[in-house]
Design an enzyme around this catalytic site. Structure first.
Site, PDB file in Angstrom:
ATOM      1  N   CYS A 169      -4.541  -6.758  -5.109  1.00 59.12           N
ATOM      2  CA  CYS A 169      -5.776  -5.989  -4.974  1.00 59.12           C
ATOM      3  C   CYS A 169      -5.585  -4.817  -4.011  1.00 59.12           C
ATOM      4  O   CYS A 169      -4.849  -3.887  -4.298  1.00 59.12           O
ATOM      5  CB  CYS A 169      -6.903  -6.929  -4.556  1.00 59.12           C
ATOM      6  N   HIS A 170      -6.230  -4.851  -2.839  1.00 61.83           N
ATOM      7  CA  HIS A 170      -6.066  -3.801  -1.834  1.00 61.83           C
ATOM      8  C   HIS A 170      -4.896  -4.095  -0.897  1.00 61.83           C
ATOM      9  O   HIS A 170      -4.551  -3.258  -0.064  1.00 61.83           O
ATOM     10  CB  HIS A 170      -7.352  -3.658  -1.004  1.00 61.83           C
TER      11      HIS A 170
END
Length: 191
Positions: free
Chosen positions: A116-117
């Protein structure tokens, strides 16, 4: 507590680097998969206080920290996991010790998994140039600007670096993460 179902990672020590704002499912499911494969998993954070998980933008559970970033070194671990959440990697990437910790896994050729991030930390550690990766779409430009080849796939593995886009990709991410962590050091990954 996750039931051990395999010895695939028996004897392996895995660091999971996270802080407040970690996407809870991206912390829990990889840790569960690692524990089920027999690994010893340590939650490493900036401070010793419990960290706050989130479910996107809502508070989730808190998690006990095993070690602080100033108590550990990459030499002590066989692999590293970087869960996402917007606030988690953003706070970690401005901490010099956290960035050095991530960079040292690459210098030692040890496998790393980021979802994800989480790849924001890879950008800050300057370890993505020439690598094929994926991430949450808003991190794409940062990765490309850092020299990575960004692709829109549920799970991408580039010589010991495993990346995925979002929580929907967790089953594929966890399978590939365990596989790469079992394989160990990747000579071509060393910086």
């Amino acid at each position: 507590m996750t039931k051990k179902i395999s010895d695939k990672l028996s004897g392996k020590r895995i660091a999971v680097l996270a802080t407040d704002g970690v996407e809870q499912v991206e912390l829990e499911q990889p840790c569960d998969a690692l524990n089920a494969a027999g690994a010893e998993v340590h939650l490493v954070s900036l401070e010793s206080d419990p960290i706050q998980g989130v479910h996107h933008d809502q508070k989730g559970d808190t998690f006990e920290v095993d070690k602080t970033i100033d108590e550990v070194s990459a030499e002590e671990y066989d692999a590293l996991v970087l869960p996402g959440g917007v606030f988690n990697p953003d706070a970690l990437r401005v901490n010099e010790c956290a960035v050095d910790f991530v960079r040292d896994f690459f210098k030692q050729g040890k496998p790393v998994a980021a979802i994800c991030h989480g790849p924001w930390l890879l950008v800050e550690a300057d370890v993505v140039e020439g690598r094929k990766v994926t991430s949450w779409p808003s991190v794409k430009t940062d990765l490309v600007n850092a020299g990575a080849e960004w692709v829109d796939k549920q799970c991408v593995c580039d010589n010991g670096l495993v990346t995925s886009r979002n929580p929907n990709d967790l089953p594929a991410f966890c399978r590939k993460m365990v596989e790469e962590f079992a394989e160990g050091v990747h000579e071509e990954q060393t910086a």
